[in-house]
Scaffold this active site. Structure first.
Site, short mmCIF file in Angstrom:
data_model
loop_
_atom_site.label_atom_id
_atom_site.label_comp_id
_atom_site.label_asym_id
_atom_site.label_seq_id
_atom_site.Cartn_x
_atom_site.Cartn_y
_atom_site.Cartn_z
N CYS A 9 1.91 -1.73 -1.90
CA CYS A 9 3.48 -1.17 -2.18
C CYS A 9 4.38 -1.93 -2.46
CB CYS A 9 3.31 0.05 -0.59
SG CYS A 9 3.22 -0.90 1.13
N ARG A 15 2.63 3.06 2.98
CA ARG A 15 1.20 3.51 1.54
C ARG A 15 -0.05 2.83 1.53
NH1 ARG A 15 5.56 4.04 -3.45
NH2 ARG A 15 6.21 2.45 -1.93
N ASP A 127 7.21 7.26 -1.69
CA ASP A 127 7.38 6.28 -0.68
C ASP A 127 7.66 7.21 1.06
OD1 ASP A 127 8.09 4.19 1.90
OD2 ASP A 127 9.00 2.84 0.22
#
Length: 156
Positions: A9, A15, A127
């Site tokens: 990420c 994440r 996100d």
């Protein structure tokens, strides 16, 4: 043959370490720790050495995941070390794709949403950094499904 999976990420604090933690537990529960290794990284190195975001650690902990990974930036050598590089969004995809040393290595890059058929309205894993509690829960829901499907792909 051992399979190696890298989740990516932006900052490697929400994440991707969550995906790593989820996948690691699935691998352990299925007795596959000798066959599948998992790691995570970010396209941005500003959080290098940091633990995952405290909100993600709390949300993951409520589901039984312990996130202890220390953030790191993706390296060109990761393309040699990993068989699958799973990114969370299009910006990650583009950044990782540009880093790939060749077209052959770029073929290792996958989008996590490819493994999340229960979320057809999502084109990426959002996100949760600027979101509330619900954002972290949505991400964990998506990552749990995606990791289960990646595990099935590895077993096939």
């Amino acid at each position: 043959m051992k399979q190696r999976i890298l989740f990516v990420c932006l900052g490697n604090i929400c994440r991707s370490p969550a995906a790593e933690g989820i996948m690691r537990r699935l691998v352990d529960e299925n007795g596959l720790s000798g066959e599948i290794t998992v790691d995570s990284a970010g396209t941005y190195g500003g959080h290098a050495g940091d633990l995952p975001d405290s909100r993600m650690r709390r949300a993951a902990s409520r589901r039984g995941y312990e996130l202890t990974h220390r953030a790191r930036r993706i390296r060109e050598s990761d393309f040699e070390e990993f068989d699958m590089i799973v990114v969370m969004d299009d910006m990650n995809y583009e950044s990782v794709h540009r880093l790939a040393p060749s077209r052959q290595f770029a073929e290792k890059i996958f989008r996590m949403v490819e493994f999340c058929p229960s979320f057809p309205d999502r084109s990426y894993v959002p996100d949760p950094y600027y979101e509330g509690h619900e954002g972290f829960e949505l991400v964990l829901d998506m990552l749990e499904e995606g990791c289960r499907n990646i595990l099935e792909r590895c077993r096939a």
